[in-house]
Each structure stands twice: as C-alpha cells, then as structure tokens.
Design a protein around this motif. Structure first.
Motif, PDB file in Angstrom:
ATOM      1  N   ARG A  54       0.794  -1.237  -0.426  1.00 28.73           N
ATOM      2  CA  ARG A  54      -0.047  -0.374   0.039  1.00 28.73           C
ATOM      3  C   ARG A  54       0.823   1.109   0.345  1.00 28.73           C
ATOM      4  O   ARG A  54       0.392   2.398   0.493  1.00 28.73           O
ATOM      5  N   GLN A  55       1.973   1.326  -0.532  1.00 32.21           N
ATOM      6  CA  GLN A  55       3.206   2.424  -0.814  1.00 32.21           C
ATOM      7  C   GLN A  55       3.599   2.416  -1.994  1.00 32.21           C
ATOM      8  O   GLN A  55       3.604   1.368  -3.091  1.00 32.21           O
ATOM      9  N   ASN A  56       3.699   3.847  -2.951  1.00 31.95           N
ATOM     10  CA  ASN A  56       4.275   3.703  -3.983  1.00 31.95           C
ATOM     11  C   ASN A  56       6.150   3.901  -3.057  1.00 31.95           C
ATOM     12  O   ASN A  56       6.410   4.490  -2.730  1.00 31.95           O
ATOM     13  N   PHE A  57       6.829   3.157  -4.819  1.00 32.31           N
ATOM     14  CA  PHE A  57       8.636   2.756  -4.440  1.00 32.31           C
ATOM     15  C   PHE A  57       8.477   3.601  -5.909  1.00 32.31           C
ATOM     16  O   PHE A  57       7.899   2.943  -6.915  1.00 32.31           O
ATOM     17  N   LYS A  58       9.852   3.947  -5.954  1.00 28.21           N
ATOM     18  CA  LYS A  58      10.015   4.260  -7.253  1.00 28.21           C
ATOM     19  C   LYS A  58      11.558   3.050  -7.645  1.00 28.21           C
ATOM     20  O   LYS A  58      12.604   3.300  -6.056  1.00 28.21           O
ATOM     21  N   LEU A  59      11.943   2.586  -8.306  1.00 30.66           N
ATOM     22  CA  LEU A  59      13.572   1.651  -8.650  1.00 30.66           C
ATOM     23  C   LEU A  59      14.167   2.516  -8.667  1.00 30.66           C
ATOM     24  O   LEU A  59      14.387   3.758 -10.255  1.00 30.66           O
ATOM     25  N   LYS A  60      15.149   3.415  -8.428  1.00 28.16           N
ATOM     26  CA  LYS A  60      15.935   4.340  -8.427  1.00 28.16           C
ATOM     27  C   LYS A  60      17.426   3.945  -8.548  1.00 28.16           C
ATOM     28  O   LYS A  60      17.814   5.020  -9.485  1.00 28.16           O
ATOM     29  N   GLU A  61      17.971   3.322  -8.213  1.00 21.37           N
ATOM     30  CA  GLU A  61      18.832   2.387  -8.157  1.00 21.37           C
ATOM     31  C   GLU A  61      19.345   1.406  -9.422  1.00 21.37           C
ATOM     32  O   GLU A  61      19.047   0.122  -8.554  1.00 21.37           O
ATOM     33  N   LYS A  62      19.912   0.953 -10.271  1.00 24.34           N
ATOM     34  CA  LYS A  62      19.896   0.066 -11.306  1.00 24.34           C
ATOM     35  C   LYS A  62      20.526  -0.707 -11.497  1.00 24.34           C
ATOM     36  O   LYS A  62      21.229  -2.341 -11.898  1.00 24.34           O
ATOM     37  N   GLU A  63      21.983  -0.283 -11.350  1.00 22.13           N
ATOM     38  CA  GLU A  63      23.083  -0.376 -11.331  1.00 22.13           C
ATOM     39  C   GLU A  63      23.725  -1.073 -10.334  1.00 22.13           C
ATOM     40  O   GLU A  63      24.773  -1.671  -9.914  1.00 22.13           O
ATOM     41  N   ASN A  64      23.941  -0.019  -8.999  1.00 22.95           N
ATOM     42  CA  ASN A  64      24.503  -0.383  -8.420  1.00 22.95           C
ATOM     43  C   ASN A  64      24.500  -0.755  -6.870  1.00 22.95           C
ATOM     44  O   ASN A  64      22.383  -1.155  -7.063  1.00 22.95           O
ATOM     45  N   SER A  65      25.061  -1.925  -6.334  1.00 25.57           N
ATOM     46  CA  SER A  65      23.671  -2.367  -5.456  1.00 25.57           C
ATOM     47  C   SER A  65      23.671  -2.123  -3.639  1.00 25.57           C
ATOM     48  O   SER A  65      24.410  -1.292  -3.511  1.00 25.57           O
ATOM     49  N   CYS A  66      22.827  -2.447  -3.474  1.00 24.56           N
ATOM     50  CA  CYS A  66      22.250  -2.330  -1.620  1.00 24.56           C
ATOM     51  C   CYS A  66      23.472  -2.602  -0.912  1.00 24.56           C
ATOM     52  O   CYS A  66      23.876  -1.774  -0.302  1.00 24.56           O
ATOM     53  N   TYR A  67      24.072  -3.331  -1.219  1.00 23.44           N
ATOM     54  CA  TYR A  67      24.625  -4.188   0.109  1.00 23.44           C
ATOM     55  C   TYR A  67      26.239  -4.154  -0.456  1.00 23.44           C
ATOM     56  O   TYR A  67      26.636  -5.155  -1.566  1.00 23.44           O
ATOM     57  N   LYS A  68      27.568  -4.041  -0.012  1.00 24.82           N
ATOM     58  CA  LYS A  68      28.453  -3.718  -0.561  1.00 24.82           C
ATOM     59  C   LYS A  68      29.224  -4.604   0.008  1.00 24.82           C
ATOM     60  O   LYS A  68      29.085  -5.045   1.366  1.00 24.82           O
ATOM     61  N   ASN A  69      29.619  -6.335  -0.451  1.00 21.85           N
ATOM     62  CA  ASN A  69      29.768  -7.303   0.028  1.00 21.85           C
ATOM     63  C   ASN A  69      31.089  -7.816  -0.486  1.00 21.85           C
ATOM     64  O   ASN A  69      31.608  -8.532   0.327  1.00 21.85           O
ATOM     65  N   SER A  70      31.884  -6.853  -1.267  1.00 19.22           N
ATOM     66  CA  SER A  70      33.197  -7.431  -2.119  1.00 19.22           C
ATOM     67  C   SER A  70      33.740  -8.919  -2.216  1.00 19.22           C
ATOM     68  O   SER A  70      34.154  -9.010  -2.330  1.00 19.22           O
ATOM     69  N   GLY A  71      32.099  -9.493  -2.751  1.00 17.19           N
ATOM     70  CA  GLY A  71      32.489 -10.897  -3.172  1.00 17.19           C
ATOM     71  C   GLY A  71      32.755 -12.268  -2.253  1.00 17.19           C
ATOM     72  O   GLY A  71      31.948 -13.161  -2.366  1.00 17.19           O
ATOM     73  N   ASN A  72      32.191 -11.397  -1.127  1.00 15.42           N
ATOM     74  CA  ASN A  72      32.667 -12.513   0.136  1.00 15.42           C
ATOM     75  C   ASN A  72      31.222 -12.055   0.707  1.00 15.42           C
ATOM     76  O   ASN A  72      29.929 -11.325   1.591  1.00 15.42           O
TER      77      ASN A  72
END
Length: 120
Positions: A54-72
């Motif tokens: 019941r909320q409206n959202f916009k997908l803003k980031e399509k290339e970078n990830s939300c969580y940076k784990n450096s492959g770990n």
C-alpha cells in the motif's frame, strides 16, 4: 573501449535466442515460455512507480547494489542501505526482495493470461 559494444551485442544475442525459442514453441500446447530477460529489460528501462504494501516506490538504483560485500558471502562486510526497495540488486548477484516480488507477480499474471491451470 569495447564495453558498450560488447553489452549491446550480448543483449542482441540473448534477444535473438529468446525470439527463436518463442517462434519454435509458440504453437505448442504443452510449452509456455516466460521471458525473464524481457522482464529484466522492462524493469531496467522503466521509470514507473510501483505499489507495494500500500505504498508507492520508485526503483532508483539499477546498477549499484544496496549491500557492498566485495564478493564475501560469509562475513558481514558493510552496512545495508536504508531503502532496499529502491535497488534492483541487493548485492552484486542477488536481486532485492522487492524485485523478486515484481518478478513473481509478473510471472503469475503471465501464467494466468496464458490460461495456465494451478492444481494441487
């Protein structure tokens, strides 16, 4: 130097392959083909607002990830973003819960539109 041309060629190859599959099996009564690549491209190229819980959202980031784990994928590597629903990817590989929700909704309606019968 060739990065953009390579991605363009790869996209064209995937699109051509999917079109070949669809054309080959489109008259079959036993096979329904869902084009997940086309779904990804539509999401990637849209600026739509989505409704979720019941909320409206916009997908803003399509290339970078939300969580940076450096492959770990074992140790905690960094801070998780505060707005994962704005991201296509949670980490470098996995899509966010929001994206998986959009994908499952899209797949369900695709099957429904194609008269797929759900039985238990």
């Amino acid at each position: 130097k060739y990065k953009h041309r390579y991605i363009h060629k790869l996209n064209k190859m995937i699109s051509n392959y999917n079109t070949s599959l669809i054309n080959k099996y489109k008259k079959s009564k036993d096979i329904i083909i869902y084009n997940a690549y086309q779904f990804d491209q539509n999401i990637f190229n849209t600026k739509r607002t989505y409704q979720w819980y019941r909320q409206n959202f916009k997908l803003k980031e399509k290339e970078n990830s939300c969580y940076k784990n450096s492959g770990n994928y074992v140790d905690h590597m960094g801070k998780i973003c505060n707005t994962p629903w704005e991201y296509l990817f949670y980490d470098r590989i996995h899509q966010t819960t929001f994206m998986n929700t959009l994908l499952s909704d899209n797949l369900f309606f695709f099957l429904y539109k194609n008269h797929w019968r759900f039985t238990s």
